[in-house]
Each structure stands twice: as C-alpha cells, then as structure tokens.
Write an enzyme that holds these catalytic residues in place. Structure first.
Site, short mmCIF file in Angstrom:
data_model
loop_
_atom_site.label_atom_id
_atom_site.label_comp_id
_atom_site.label_asym_id
_atom_site.label_seq_id
_atom_site.Cartn_x
_atom_site.Cartn_y
_atom_site.Cartn_z
N HIS A 93 0.81 -1.07 -0.03
CA HIS A 93 -0.01 -0.02 -0.07
C HIS A 93 0.89 1.23 -0.18
O HIS A 93 1.59 1.25 0.84
CB HIS A 93 -0.90 0.05 1.29
N SER A 170 -7.35 3.89 -5.43
CA SER A 170 -7.34 3.96 -3.76
C SER A 170 -7.41 2.78 -2.96
O SER A 170 -7.99 1.70 -3.70
CB SER A 170 -8.39 5.02 -3.39
N ASP A 171 -7.05 2.69 -1.76
CA ASP A 171 -7.46 1.48 -0.88
C ASP A 171 -9.04 1.72 -0.50
O ASP A 171 -9.54 2.55 -1.05
CB ASP A 171 -6.26 1.31 0.23
N TRP A 172 -9.53 0.77 0.08
CA TRP A 172 -11.04 0.51 0.24
C TRP A 172 -11.25 1.72 1.19
O TRP A 172 -11.07 1.83 2.42
CB TRP A 172 -11.07 -0.82 1.08
N ASN A 173 -12.19 2.57 0.44
CA ASN A 173 -12.61 3.74 1.05
C ASN A 173 -11.45 4.81 1.64
O ASN A 173 -12.02 5.67 2.45
CB ASN A 173 -13.76 3.39 2.14
#
Length: 266
Positions: A93, A170-173
């Site tokens: 990430h 993007s990462d989750w939300n």
C-alpha cells in the site's frame, strides 16, 4: 484455487523463482475465470510483529522485499499483459502503511524522508521497474498527510521521479476516510484532494462518481487532469486486451484449476 503459503511464508523460501512460479499459477487460474486484476503484491516493509498484516508481505528487509515484489509482478503479468493467462498486478500500500504506530492497523505513520527512501520505497520502485500495471494508495497518514491525498509520494516520486505510467487505485474507502482524518470537511473536497494528488480510481467510497463532474464544471478540477487519469486507466485496459477480448471461455475455465503440476508446485 490452488493454495500456496502466505506471502510471509513464500518470502521465507528466499527464492524469488518459486514465488514467481506461484504467482504465475495464480494468474493462470484467475484469468481463466475472467479475473484480470489482482490487489497483490503487498510490498509494505513491516518491522513491528504486532501488525497482523505483516503476514501479507515479505517482512522487514527492503532488499528481500524488492526482489519478491519483482517476482510477483513477473509471475502475475507474464511476458505480455494481453496474454489470456496474464493478470495486472497492483503493488500496495503506497506508502508507509507497514510502519503503523504500535502495530495498530490504519494507525498514523511518521517516517523521515531518508528512512522512507532507504527502506519503505525500494520494494515499490522494484515493482514499478518490473512493470506493475497499478499501485494502490494506502490508508495511513504519512507525516500528517493521508497517503491517498499525498502529491509528494503519488506525483513527485511515483510519476516524476520513477516515470510510472500505470493506474493508481485508492484502498478500500481511503478517499472517504479523508473526512475522518480531517483533511476534508465534505465529500467533494475529499474527492478533489485525492484526485489532484494523483489517485486515478476511487475504490468503494463513490466520491469520484458523486462529485467529479461538478468539480470539473466549477473549475476546481481541470479537464486535463481527468484526461490524464482516464489515460492511466485505459492504458492498463488496453494492455490487458480487455477491449478486444473482454470474455473468457466459461466451458474451458474449470480445466485451468488444480492442474497436477501446479498442485505439485504448491
């Protein structure tokens, strides 16, 4: 379907060739079932064993992490992305997620630029050099700035210094969480800051979908920035051959699973 050891276990082989073979099997099985993008490899450097997600990476060493990152990318993407048994990799990430204070997931990270470049960035650079089609921006704040709205890492380092041409998701939300982190007081501001910082695709929060058209109409986001983000996404779709060959042979898909040589490798 064919199960291999967790990434930390694979890294413990010290053998990038076997990691490349394992990810090649994963790619072949996934692609046969119409899945052409994976949110892997996780290449975060992790030095606090209290952080449970260190199991997803290669541990604490940037050299080993870099070698393994490239092996995953080569395995997933094969010789050509548009081959029917290749999938797009996504190094995650980006960046500093593994340095979460106290080993608490989502927690803040404080990393000097020296330490960032010496330890945390090399596996991502290795993935980019190996040709990864995408990167995922992280949940964490980095020195007070959320990683999913950080132009220093997403534009200066990733695009300008490394020349990355793929897409950033993007990462989750994580764009929605810009509100929680205090960088934005409404969803439109969160969308604008993430988008202009260099996040091309919004996973889950729907903030781009809900706000981007109005942001362009009000001239808060220039159309050229949208063109560039779309270009990053389409470049990956074109490389995968999705526009020419969007479907798979459903009848043939089960035959790709649990091949004897792949089970033997596992």
């Amino acid at each position: 379907k064919t199960e291999f050891p967790i990434p930390l276990g694979l890294a413990s082989t010290w053998d990038p060739s076997i990691v490349e073979k394992a990810s090649r099997v994963a790619a072949m099985e996934a692609a046969a079932n119409g899945i052409r993008w994976t949110f892997s490899p996780m290449v975060d450097i992790a030095r606090d064993a209290r952080w449970g997600r260190m199991a997803e990476g290669a541990g604490e060493d940037p050299f080993l992490g870099s070698v393994m990152a490239a092996a995953y990318v080569r395995g997933y993407q094969g010789q050509r992305l548009d081959a029917p048994d290749s999938i797009a990799s996504c190094a995650k990430h980006f960046v500093g997620y593994g340095a979460a204070e106290g080993g608490r997931d989502y927690n803040t990270t404080e990393i000097s630029e020296h330490t960032l470049r010496e330890f945390y960035l090399p596996p991502f650079h290795s993935a980019v050099e190996a040709g990864t089609a995408s990167l995922m921006s992280a949940f964490n704040t980095l020195n007070g700035t959320p990683a999913s709205a950080n132009p220093f890492t997403l534009k200066q380092i990733l695009r300008n210094e490394w020349g990355f041409q793929g897409l950033v998701v993007s990462d989750w939300n994580s764009i929605g969480e810009l509100l929680v982190k205090g960088l934005a007081n409404d969803s439109a501001t969160a969308a604008r800051k993430a988008f202009l910082a260099g996040v091309d695709m919004d996973m889950v929060s729907s903030l781009y979908h809900d706000n981007l058209q109005a942001l362009v109409s009000s001239r808060q986001v220039p159309p050229a920035a949208v063109d560039e983000a779309v270009r990053h996404v389409l470049r990956v779709k074109l490389a995968l051959g999705l526009l020419e060959h969007p479907y798979v042979d459903e009848a043939a898909a089960p035959k790709a699973l649990y091949q004897p040589e792949n089970v033997a490798l596992a």
